[in-house]
Design a protein around this motif. Structure first.
Motif, short mmCIF file in Angstrom:
data_model
loop_
_atom_site.label_atom_id
_atom_site.label_comp_id
_atom_site.label_asym_id
_atom_site.label_seq_id
_atom_site.Cartn_x
_atom_site.Cartn_y
_atom_site.Cartn_z
N VAL A 299 19.26 -8.75 -31.59
CA VAL A 299 18.32 -9.81 -31.95
C VAL A 299 19.07 -11.12 -32.16
N THR A 300 18.62 -12.17 -31.50
CA THR A 300 19.26 -13.47 -31.64
C THR A 300 18.75 -14.16 -32.91
N LEU A 301 19.49 -15.18 -33.32
CA LEU A 301 19.10 -15.92 -34.53
C LEU A 301 17.75 -16.57 -34.36
N ILE A 302 17.46 -17.13 -33.18
CA ILE A 302 16.16 -17.78 -32.98
C ILE A 302 15.02 -16.78 -33.14
N ASP A 303 15.19 -15.57 -32.64
CA ASP A 303 14.13 -14.56 -32.77
C ASP A 303 13.98 -14.10 -34.21
#
Length: 212
Positions: A79-83
């Motif tokens: 999971v990316t930070l934006i998500d």
């Protein structure tokens, strides 16, 4: 553009010197958890790296510091930070547009440096100081960069505006007396499809000097 490297962000290039840790590009350039990368990770990730602990595919518990508040959540390592910001914490100011580290709409500030949040994993942000557009103003007052965006008509559709404001704030925080060339160089990692670059540059330039 002062650097021959693509998508230089604020704080990069010869004017500011190299940044430490993960930048907008280092994630997609394939930085692994080696000797040079471990220092950029949070304490929990450093411990995992030191013990060669396998992370995932199941969710892991992390704590993120966002706008001065701590948030505990369970995320899959992919999971990316934006998500994590948008889908798990309801911090929807940063926009997920290209998801390829080319447009800058997802820009947030991590440990004082602007970062494409689509290129940073949420687990990499643990133990680091994250600032988003939601945290730079109050009910009573906007941030000087936001005020100058209004004064100089620096937004049209507004979709890229949060990323540009955060990139602009990073410039103002690092350099209270930037030249217009400094501002242009610092903003070159952010795209405005409406083409409001003249107003954006003037806004950041004035806000930085106002904050000095």
């Amino acid at each position: 553009m002062s650097s021959n490297k693509p998508h230089d962000g604020p704080g990069e290039g010869p004017r500011y010197g190299p940044r430490k840790g993960f930048s907008r590009r280092t994630f997609i350039e394939g930085v692994g958890i080696g000797a040079g990368a471990v220092g950029a990770l949070g304490a929990a990730d450093q411990a995992r790296a030191a013990t060669n602990e396998v992370v995932g595919p199941d969710p892991v518990s992390i704590t993120l510091s966002i706008n001065g508040k701590t948030h505990k959540l369970d995320v899959e390592p992919r999971v990316t930070l934006i998500d994590a910001l948008r889908n798990m914490l309801d911090h929807t100011g940063a926009k997920k547009v290209c998801d390829r580290a080319t447009c800058g709409a997802c820009t947030v500030i991590v440990d004082g440096s602007p970062v494409y949040s689509c290129t940073m994993l949420a687990i990499e942000a643990e133990g680091r100081r994250i600032e988003t557009i939601e945290g730079i103003s109050s009910d009573d007052a906007m941030h000087p960069v936001q005020v100058q965006f209004v004064e100089h008509d620096a937004q049209q559709c507004g979709f890229c505006t949060p990323g540009l404001v955060m990139a602009g704030k990073a410039i103002a925080d690092r350099n209270p007396r930037p030249s217009m060339a400094d501002v242009e160089s610092g903003l070159c990692g952010n795209i405005c499809r409406c083409g409001t670059y003249v107003g954006v540059r003037k806004a950041v330039y004035e806000a930085a000097r106002e904050s000095a």
